[in-house]
Design a protein around this motif. Sequence first.
Motif, mmCIF file in Angstrom:
data_model
loop_
_atom_site.group_PDB
_atom_site.id
_atom_site.type_symbol
_atom_site.label_atom_id
_atom_site.label_comp_id
_atom_site.label_asym_id
_atom_site.label_seq_id
_atom_site.Cartn_x
_atom_site.Cartn_y
_atom_site.Cartn_z
ATOM 1 N N GLY A 96 3.801 1.377 -1.861
ATOM 2 C CA GLY A 96 2.483 0.765 -1.966
ATOM 3 C C GLY A 96 2.279 -0.351 -0.956
ATOM 4 O O GLY A 96 3.205 -1.108 -0.657
ATOM 5 N N PRO A 98 0.562 -3.920 0.291
ATOM 6 C CA PRO A 98 0.061 -5.143 -0.353
ATOM 7 C C PRO A 98 -1.420 -5.347 -0.077
ATOM 8 O O PRO A 98 -1.980 -4.762 0.857
ATOM 9 N N PRO A 99 -2.080 -6.196 -0.865
ATOM 10 C CA PRO A 99 -3.478 -6.539 -0.575
ATOM 11 C C PRO A 99 -3.581 -7.276 0.768
ATOM 12 O O PRO A 99 -2.580 -7.752 1.306
ATOM 13 N N ASN A 107 3.420 -11.590 1.214
ATOM 14 C CA ASN A 107 3.291 -10.237 1.747
ATOM 15 C C ASN A 107 4.659 -9.571 1.859
ATOM 16 O O ASN A 107 4.840 -8.407 1.465
ATOM 17 N N TYR A 110 6.069 -8.705 -1.596
ATOM 18 C CA TYR A 110 5.394 -7.550 -2.185
ATOM 19 C C TYR A 110 5.894 -6.260 -1.533
ATOM 20 O O TYR A 110 6.178 -5.276 -2.229
ATOM 21 N N ALA A 114 7.679 -3.132 -3.382
ATOM 22 C CA ALA A 114 7.143 -1.765 -3.327
ATOM 23 C C ALA A 114 8.199 -0.781 -2.824
ATOM 24 O O ALA A 114 8.293 0.352 -3.316
ATOM 25 N N CYS A 132 6.435 -12.899 -6.034
ATOM 26 C CA CYS A 132 5.082 -13.061 -5.480
ATOM 27 C C CYS A 132 4.300 -14.089 -6.291
ATOM 28 O O CYS A 132 3.620 -14.962 -5.734
ATOM 29 N N GLU A 202 3.655 -3.533 -10.693
ATOM 30 C CA GLU A 202 3.124 -3.488 -9.326
ATOM 31 C C GLU A 202 1.593 -3.571 -9.350
ATOM 32 O O GLU A 202 0.988 -4.305 -8.557
ATOM 33 N N GLU A 203 0.967 -2.844 -10.256
ATOM 34 C CA GLU A 203 -0.496 -2.849 -10.349
ATOM 35 C C GLU A 203 -1.019 -4.223 -10.754
ATOM 36 O O GLU A 203 -1.990 -4.729 -10.183
ATOM 37 N N THR A 205 0.452 -7.104 -10.309
ATOM 38 C CA THR A 205 0.684 -8.029 -9.192
ATOM 39 C C THR A 205 -0.372 -7.827 -8.114
ATOM 40 O O THR A 205 -0.914 -8.798 -7.557
ATOM 41 N N TYR A 206 -0.673 -6.575 -7.814
ATOM 42 C CA TYR A 206 -1.689 -6.266 -6.806
ATOM 43 C C TYR A 206 -3.033 -6.868 -7.212
ATOM 44 O O TYR A 206 -3.700 -7.529 -6.397
ATOM 45 N N GLU A 210 -4.919 -9.775 -5.206
ATOM 46 C CA GLU A 210 -6.204 -9.395 -4.620
ATOM 47 C C GLU A 210 -7.295 -10.372 -5.038
ATOM 48 O O GLU A 210 -8.108 -10.807 -4.213
#
Length: 234
Positions: A96, A98-99, A107, A110, A114, A132, A202-203, A205-206, A210
């Motif tokens: 995945g 990162p944003p 960054n 993350y 991932a 993060c 992960e979701e 954190t994203y 974001e």
Amino acid sequence: MAIYVDNCPRCATKNITFDVHGANHFGNYKEFAKPDAPAYEFYCVCRECHKTTIFLGISIDKHQELHRINWGMAMFGLKDVAKVLRPISPADLSAGEPPEFLPQEINDAYEEGAKCLAIGCNNAAGTMFRLCLDYATKGLVPDGDGGPAAKIKRSLGLRMGWLFDNKLLPETLRELAECVKDDGNDGAHEGILDKVAAEDLEEFTYLFLERLYTEPQRLAEAKARREERRNKET
């Protein structure tokens, strides 16, 4: 049979000969200096450990179709027709992204998380996603008399509570931040994260990053473009 000499990533033998059994053409390798160079994965077997390694490379002559060669009958070295870049590794698995607009250390954390998730290292992934959040909240704590006590600064949970209570983090992010902290603690301290929990982490954190970094920066850039248009009109 064509041969190739390199260090074996499977048995760590130095300068060992590989037998080249085939080449798979999968497109162009855009990251290399020659963006139009045909990219290949070369199927090679180490003569020491007899295990397979896939090497990434590009054709020296972009008009030569290396995947059509009968490698079992070839009487040349792989380096005669291709530039070998590196062996394929777990880092090449899909991971995945990162944003946008994250600070570099966040960054990097993350991306590492991932990659860990992509190879099934769920607890390691959870630790990096928690990192993060740790980095993000440390950067929001003010220095000097206006900041919290040292004990609060050191503890992620106490620090988060202080930041939310003092309106330095939007209240709408509290639940997301708690999910990242709690699941990250399960990975870092308990080692009990499974694949589903790590993917959820992960979701979360994203979404947290974001909303904290990406959306404000996009709004700022949109505002700047709007101001620029207005200035041109006047």
